[in-house]
Design a protein around this motif. Structure first.
Motif, PDB file in Angstrom:
ATOM      1  N   GLN A  25       3.190  15.427   5.874  1.00  0.00           N
ATOM      2  CA  GLN A  25       2.736  15.594   7.246  1.00  0.00           C
ATOM      3  C   GLN A  25       1.469  16.452   7.242  1.00  0.00           C
ATOM      4  O   GLN A  25       1.393  17.431   6.495  1.00  0.00           O
ATOM      5  N   PRO A  62       0.829  -1.207   0.000  1.00  0.00           N
ATOM      6  CA  PRO A  62       0.000   0.000   0.000  1.00  0.00           C
ATOM      7  C   PRO A  62       0.865   1.260   0.000  1.00  0.00           C
ATOM      8  O   PRO A  62       1.924   1.298   0.614  1.00  0.00           O
ATOM      9  N   ALA A  63       0.397   2.243  -0.730  1.00  0.00           N
ATOM     10  CA  ALA A  63       1.117   3.507  -0.824  1.00  0.00           C
ATOM     11  C   ALA A  63       1.023   4.239   0.508  1.00  0.00           C
ATOM     12  O   ALA A  63      -0.025   4.242   1.153  1.00  0.00           O
ATOM     13  N   THR A  64       2.109   4.829   0.909  1.00  0.00           N
ATOM     14  CA  THR A  64       2.113   5.607   2.142  1.00  0.00           C
ATOM     15  C   THR A  64       2.380   7.058   1.803  1.00  0.00           C
ATOM     16  O   THR A  64       3.167   7.367   0.914  1.00  0.00           O
ATOM     17  N   SER A  65       1.737   7.927   2.514  1.00  0.00           N
ATOM     18  CA  SER A  65       1.915   9.349   2.288  1.00  0.00           C
ATOM     19  C   SER A  65       3.087   9.852   3.105  1.00  0.00           C
ATOM     20  O   SER A  65       3.210   9.549   4.282  1.00  0.00           O
ATOM     21  N   LYS A  66       3.949  10.616   2.475  1.00  0.00           N
ATOM     22  CA  LYS A  66       5.097  11.182   3.171  1.00  0.00           C
ATOM     23  C   LYS A  66       4.806  12.599   3.646  1.00  0.00           C
ATOM     24  O   LYS A  66       5.632  13.210   4.294  1.00  0.00           O
TER      25      LYS A  66
END
Length: 95
Positions: free
Chosen positions: A37, A31-35
């Protein structure tokens, strides 16, 4: 439907990847993770998201009003306008 043909093509491609790289192809991508904040002052972090239906003419008028204000340098957005309108209406209703 030619599901068998598609299945055979997929299996062939996976075997080709295994031959080239020596490892089986991953079943699915992680799964794609958001970097990014979250911004603490963002409306998305403090406001409640809701959706209501409005007449097309009302939506067009709101969009036009917000666009005019933004073109004149205001930092207004549609959610702020709608929030103020609902708050004023509720104040008038005594709620």
């Amino acid at each position: 439907m030619k599901l068998d043909k598609l299945t055979n093509q997929l299996e062939g491609r996976q075997k080709g990847i295994e031959t080239l790289f020596g490892a089986p192809a991953p079943a699915e991508a992680p799964p794609a993770t958001s970097k990014r904040q979250p911004v603490p002052t963002s409306k998305r972090s403090t406001w409640k998201m809701r959706a209501w239906y409005v007449q097309p003419e009302t939506a067009s008028r709101l969009r036009a009003y917000v666009n005019r204000q933004q073109e004149n340098g205001s930092s207004i957005d549609a959610s702020g306008v709608v929030n103020e309108a609902i708050a004023m209406w509720l104040d008038q209703q005594g709620s």
